[in-house]
Design a protein around this motif. Structure first.
Motif, PDB file in Angstrom:
ATOM      1  N   PHE A 297      30.532  68.696  48.727  1.00  0.00           N
ATOM      2  CA  PHE A 297      29.655  69.008  47.595  1.00  0.00           C
ATOM      3  C   PHE A 297      30.195  70.208  46.823  1.00  0.00           C
ATOM      4  O   PHE A 297      30.790  71.119  47.399  1.00  0.00           O
ATOM      5  CB  PHE A 297      28.240  69.335  48.085  1.00  0.00           C
ATOM      6  N   SER A 298      29.953  70.213  45.532  1.00  0.00           N
ATOM      7  CA  SER A 298      30.254  71.366  44.698  1.00  0.00           C
ATOM      8  C   SER A 298      29.028  72.273  44.730  1.00  0.00           C
ATOM      9  O   SER A 298      27.965  71.902  44.221  1.00  0.00           O
ATOM     10  CB  SER A 298      30.546  70.917  43.268  1.00  0.00           C
ATOM     11  N   ALA A 299      29.160  73.441  45.374  1.00  0.00           N
ATOM     12  CA  ALA A 299      28.017  74.345  45.544  1.00  0.00           C
ATOM     13  C   ALA A 299      28.402  75.769  45.176  1.00  0.00           C
ATOM     14  O   ALA A 299      29.530  76.202  45.450  1.00  0.00           O
ATOM     15  CB  ALA A 299      27.522  74.290  46.987  1.00  0.00           C
ATOM     16  N   MET A 300      27.473  76.475  44.568  1.00  0.00           N
ATOM     17  CA  MET A 300      27.703  77.880  44.203  1.00  0.00           C
ATOM     18  C   MET A 300      26.402  78.654  44.302  1.00  0.00           C
ATOM     19  O   MET A 300      25.310  78.065  44.327  1.00  0.00           O
ATOM     20  CB  MET A 300      28.285  77.999  42.806  1.00  0.00           C
ATOM     21  N   LEU A 301      26.509  79.971  44.371  1.00  0.00           N
ATOM     22  CA  LEU A 301      25.335  80.841  44.430  1.00  0.00           C
ATOM     23  C   LEU A 301      25.157  81.552  43.100  1.00  0.00           C
ATOM     24  O   LEU A 301      26.129  81.961  42.469  1.00  0.00           O
ATOM     25  CB  LEU A 301      25.475  81.857  45.563  1.00  0.00           C
ATOM     26  N   THR A 302      23.907  81.696  42.706  1.00  0.00           N
ATOM     27  CA  THR A 302      23.542  82.354  41.452  1.00  0.00           C
ATOM     28  C   THR A 302      22.412  83.330  41.743  1.00  0.00           C
ATOM     29  O   THR A 302      21.526  83.032  42.538  1.00  0.00           O
ATOM     30  CB  THR A 302      23.024  81.307  40.432  1.00  0.00           C
ATOM     31  N   ASP A 303      22.450  84.490  41.089  1.00  0.00           N
ATOM     32  CA  ASP A 303      21.349  85.449  41.206  1.00  0.00           C
ATOM     33  C   ASP A 303      20.209  85.024  40.288  1.00  0.00           C
ATOM     34  O   ASP A 303      20.420  84.802  39.092  1.00  0.00           O
ATOM     35  CB  ASP A 303      21.800  86.855  40.816  1.00  0.00           C
ATOM     36  N   VAL A 304      19.018  84.913  40.854  1.00  0.00           N
ATOM     37  CA  VAL A 304      17.805  84.608  40.096  1.00  0.00           C
ATOM     38  C   VAL A 304      16.711  85.581  40.531  1.00  0.00           C
ATOM     39  O   VAL A 304      16.848  86.282  41.530  1.00  0.00           O
ATOM     40  CB  VAL A 304      17.341  83.141  40.305  1.00  0.00           C
ATOM     41  N   LEU A 305      15.633  85.589  39.787  1.00  0.00           N
ATOM     42  CA  LEU A 305      14.484  86.419  40.132  1.00  0.00           C
ATOM     43  C   LEU A 305      13.416  85.561  40.794  1.00  0.00           C
ATOM     44  O   LEU A 305      13.186  84.426  40.380  1.00  0.00           O
ATOM     45  CB  LEU A 305      13.891  87.067  38.878  1.00  0.00           C
ATOM     46  N   ALA A 306      12.780  86.108  41.803  1.00  0.00           N
ATOM     47  CA  ALA A 306      11.602  85.477  42.421  1.00  0.00           C
ATOM     48  C   ALA A 306      10.432  86.406  42.106  1.00  0.00           C
ATOM     49  O   ALA A 306      10.234  87.435  42.750  1.00  0.00           O
ATOM     50  CB  ALA A 306      11.783  85.323  43.921  1.00  0.00           C
ATOM     51  N   VAL A 307       9.679  86.058  41.076  1.00  0.00           N
ATOM     52  CA  VAL A 307       8.602  86.906  40.578  1.00  0.00           C
ATOM     53  C   VAL A 307       7.300  86.514  41.273  1.00  0.00           C
ATOM     54  O   VAL A 307       6.870  85.357  41.199  1.00  0.00           O
ATOM     55  CB  VAL A 307       8.448  86.773  39.043  1.00  0.00           C
ATOM     56  N   LYS A 308       6.696  87.479  41.939  1.00  0.00           N
ATOM     57  CA  LYS A 308       5.424  87.243  42.632  1.00  0.00           C
ATOM     58  C   LYS A 308       4.333  87.036  41.585  1.00  0.00           C
ATOM     59  O   LYS A 308       4.164  87.845  40.680  1.00  0.00           O
ATOM     60  CB  LYS A 308       5.078  88.437  43.506  1.00  0.00           C
ATOM     61  N   LEU A 309       3.602  85.940  41.732  1.00  0.00           N
ATOM     62  CA  LEU A 309       2.493  85.662  40.824  1.00  0.00           C
ATOM     63  C   LEU A 309       1.218  85.487  41.632  1.00  0.00           C
ATOM     64  O   LEU A 309       1.217  84.826  42.663  1.00  0.00           O
ATOM     65  CB  LEU A 309       2.747  84.393  40.009  1.00  0.00           C
ATOM     66  N   GLU A 310       0.169  86.077  41.162  1.00  0.00           N
ATOM     67  CA  GLU A 310      -1.136  85.914  41.795  1.00  0.00           C
ATOM     68  C   GLU A 310      -1.718  84.568  41.379  1.00  0.00           C
ATOM     69  O   GLU A 310      -1.362  84.014  40.341  1.00  0.00           O
ATOM     70  CB  GLU A 310      -2.081  87.048  41.369  1.00  0.00           C
ATOM     71  N   ASP A 311      -2.636  84.063  42.161  1.00  0.00           N
ATOM     72  CA  ASP A 311      -3.295  82.793  41.855  1.00  0.00           C
ATOM     73  C   ASP A 311      -4.484  83.077  40.948  1.00  0.00           C
ATOM     74  O   ASP A 311      -5.639  83.085  41.379  1.00  0.00           O
ATOM     75  CB  ASP A 311      -3.745  82.112  43.150  1.00  0.00           C
ATOM     76  N   GLN A 312      -4.167  83.331  39.672  1.00  0.00           N
ATOM     77  CA  GLN A 312      -5.225  83.617  38.700  1.00  0.00           C
ATOM     78  C   GLN A 312      -4.746  83.271  37.299  1.00  0.00           C
ATOM     79  O   GLN A 312      -3.547  83.197  37.048  1.00  0.00           O
ATOM     80  CB  GLN A 312      -5.670  85.071  38.786  1.00  0.00           C
ATOM     81  N   VAL A 313      -5.671  83.085  36.427  1.00  0.00           N
ATOM     82  CA  VAL A 313      -5.386  82.734  35.041  1.00  0.00           C
ATOM     83  C   VAL A 313      -4.553  83.832  34.375  1.00  0.00           C
ATOM     84  O   VAL A 313      -4.819  85.023  34.551  1.00  0.00           O
ATOM     85  CB  VAL A 313      -6.712  82.530  34.258  1.00  0.00           C
ATOM     86  N   GLY A 314      -3.542  83.426  33.627  1.00  0.00           N
ATOM     87  CA  GLY A 314      -2.784  84.362  32.801  1.00  0.00           C
ATOM     88  C   GLY A 314      -1.521  84.918  33.429  1.00  0.00           C
ATOM     89  O   GLY A 314      -0.785  85.650  32.771  1.00  0.00           O
ATOM     90  N   GLU A 315      -1.213  84.574  34.676  1.00  0.00           N
ATOM     91  CA  GLU A 315      -0.036  85.152  35.329  1.00  0.00           C
ATOM     92  C   GLU A 315       1.271  84.683  34.681  1.00  0.00           C
ATOM     93  O   GLU A 315       2.175  85.486  34.485  1.00  0.00           O
ATOM     94  CB  GLU A 315      -0.034  84.823  36.827  1.00  0.00           C
ATOM     95  N   LEU A 316       1.383  83.414  34.358  1.00  0.00           N
ATOM     96  CA  LEU A 316       2.593  82.932  33.703  1.00  0.00           C
ATOM     97  C   LEU A 316       2.722  83.552  32.315  1.00  0.00           C
ATOM     98  O   LEU A 316       3.816  83.936  31.898  1.00  0.00           O
ATOM     99  CB  LEU A 316       2.602  81.409  33.610  1.00  0.00           C
ATOM    100  N   TYR A 317       1.605  83.683  31.614  1.00  0.00           N
ATOM    101  CA  TYR A 317       1.634  84.342  30.302  1.00  0.00           C
ATOM    102  C   TYR A 317       2.164  85.765  30.432  1.00  0.00           C
ATOM    103  O   TYR A 317       3.007  86.207  29.647  1.00  0.00           O
ATOM    104  CB  TYR A 317       0.246  84.362  29.652  1.00  0.00           C
ATOM    105  N   LYS A 318       1.666  86.504  31.427  1.00  0.00           N
ATOM    106  CA  LYS A 318       2.098  87.891  31.632  1.00  0.00           C
ATOM    107  C   LYS A 318       3.618  87.953  31.787  1.00  0.00           C
ATOM    108  O   LYS A 318       4.294  88.768  31.154  1.00  0.00           O
ATOM    109  CB  LYS A 318       1.416  88.481  32.856  1.00  0.00           C
ATOM    110  N   LEU A 319       4.162  87.071  32.613  1.00  0.00           N
ATOM    111  CA  LEU A 319       5.608  87.047  32.844  1.00  0.00           C
ATOM    112  C   LEU A 319       6.372  86.716  31.569  1.00  0.00           C
ATOM    113  O   LEU A 319       7.310  87.412  31.191  1.00  0.00           O
ATOM    114  CB  LEU A 319       5.945  86.029  33.943  1.00  0.00           C
ATOM    115  N   THR A 320       5.977  85.647  30.888  1.00  0.00           N
ATOM    116  CA  THR A 320       6.698  85.247  29.681  1.00  0.00           C
ATOM    117  C   THR A 320       6.569  86.291  28.573  1.00  0.00           C
ATOM    118  O   THR A 320       7.517  86.544  27.838  1.00  0.00           O
ATOM    119  CB  THR A 320       6.226  83.870  29.178  1.00  0.00           C
TER     120      THR A 320
END
Length: 140
Positions: free
Chosen positions: A64-87
């Motif tokens: 397989f062609s495989a590689m590693l990439t740095d990404v962010l794992a952003v903690k989100l609470e289970d509540q309205v508006g969390e994705l909006y806050k991040l974006t």
């Protein structure tokens, strides 16, 4: 600050995903999250796994062609508006989201984000009052 994401480029043919999953299973690697995008001929499998280096090596050893990439794992609470806050935090700093997908375990809930500038995105997220997970916190 960053999480290592395993990216696997593979042919879009019957059984290929199963073969990759078998390689990871045989190495005792836990898949914490994944995203799969495909075209008619090829697919891109993106995963957050318990041992990214071992997973990359094992997959490469099995063709397989495989590689590693740095990404962010952003903690989100289970509540309205969390994705909006991040974006909102990222947009106000002029940062583009290249892709994102969810990660949920029995202990954590996060959104995996690949941004146009990882370091600036990590800083913006933390300045905006959101938390980041590292590999150690996710897998152990």
């Amino acid at each position: 600050m960053f999480v290592k994401q395993l990216s696997v480029f593979m042919e879009n043919r019957e059984g290929r995903l199963e073969q990759a999953a078998e390689v990871l299973k045989n190495q005792g690697i836990n898949i914490l999250s994944l995203s799969m995008a495909d075209t008619m001929e090829y697919g891109m499998l993106r995963l957050v796994v318990s041992d990214p280096e071992l997973a990359k090596s094992a997959l490469r050893e099995n063709g397989f062609s495989a590689m590693l990439t740095d990404v962010l794992a952003v903690k989100l609470e289970d509540q309205v508006g969390e994705l909006y806050k991040l974006t909102h935090v990222l947009r106000t700093k002029g940062l583009n989201i290249e892709y994102m997908y969810a990660l949920a375990t029995s202990r954590q809930r996060a959104i995996i984000v690949k941004a146009s500038d990882g370091k600036a995105a990590a800083d913006a997220v933390q300045e905006g009052g959101l938390e980041l997970y590292g590999n150690e916190e996710l897998c152990c």
